[in-house]
Design a protein around this motif. Structure first.
Motif: not given
Length: 197
Positions: A103-106, A120-121, A153-155, A173-174
Motif C-alpha cells: 500500500g501507499p504512504g506519505k 511512498v509505495l 520500498r519506493k519513495e 530499496d529492497s
C-alpha cells in the motif's frame, strides 16, 4: 490482528563535542484481520493496516543556535494472507502463514524552517512458522517465531527542499532474507466465530 505502540527517547550529549541532540521516536500500528476456512486445515484472510511514526530531534550547538527537525510517516496497507494448519495431536497444530502487506504512504521531513513531502509505495511479503493450541472451539493461543521475508520500498519526493539534503528525488530499496530476531516473535489469542470441528 495487532495493536502496537512504542516510544523511545535518546540523548547523544557528550562534553567533548560541539553539539548534543535529543530524539523522541513514536510508532503506532493498528492491524485488524479476518479469515475464513476453505477447508478444515486451510485458511484465507484479509487485513487492513495503519502505521504511523514520528521522530523529533532537537540539536543544541554549544555557543550557538538550537535546531529542531522531524520525520513523519503515515502508511496504509492491505494485508491478504493464507495459513495452513497441520495437526500434531488433539487441539495442537503447527501453522505456516504467508503474508503480503502492500500500500501507499506519505513522508514529511522538516528542519524547522522548510518542509519536504514524498509519496511512498511499500510491499512486504513473509512466510512465518508457528503453533496454535485450541483452548476451546472458539478460543486458541497462537504463536509465531522467525520468518522468510522480502521488502520493497519506493519513495518519490513531491516538493524537494534544497535546505533538507536528506533524500534523493527518487529512492528504491529492497531486501530479502531470513530472520530469527525477537521482533519476529508474536503470541496472542484468536477467536473463531463458528467452529464446528
Amino acid at each position: 490482528g495487532n495493536l502496537n505502540f512504542r516510544q523511545q527517547n535518546t540523548d547523544s550529549g557528550l562534553p567533548n563535542v560541539t553539539s548534543f541532540s535529543e530524539s523522541k521516536f513514536r510508532t503506532l500500528v493498528v492491524r485488524p484481520k479476518i479469515g475464513f476456512f476453505t477447508s478444515e486445515s486451510f485458511q484465507v484472510g484479509i487485513g487492513l493496516s495503519y502505521e504511523f511514526s514520528n521522530q523529533e530531534t532537537t540539536t543544541n550547538f554549544i555557543g550557538g543556535p538550537t535546531r529542531n527537525s522531524s520525520v513523519k510517516n503515515n502508511t496504509f496497507l492491505v494485508n491478504p494472507y493464507i495459513r495452513k494448519y497441520v495437526k500434531l495431536k488433539e487441539n495442537l497444530f503447527i501453522t505456516v502463514t504467508a503474508n503480503v502487506l502492500a500500500g501507499p504512504g506519505k513522508m514529511k521531513y522538516s528542519d524547522g524552517i522548510n518542509e519536504s513531502k514524498s509519496n511512498v509505495l511499500n510491499v512486504r511479503a513473509s512466510i512465518s512458522p508457528g503453533v496454535t493450541y485450541f483452548l476451546s472451539r472458539q478460543w486458541a493461543i497462537a504463536a509465531t517465531a522467525g520468518e522468510l521475508f522480502y521488502n520493497y520500498r519506493k519513495e518519490k519526493l513531491i516538493n524537494p527542499s534544497p535546505s533538507i539534503p536528506i533524500r534523493q528525488t527518487q529512492e528504491t530499496d529492497s531486501d530479502f532474507g531470513a530472520s530469527l530476531q525477537f521482533n519476529t516473535f508474536s503470541i496472542g489469542l484468536q477467536y473463531f466465530l463458528r467452529n464446528n470441528e
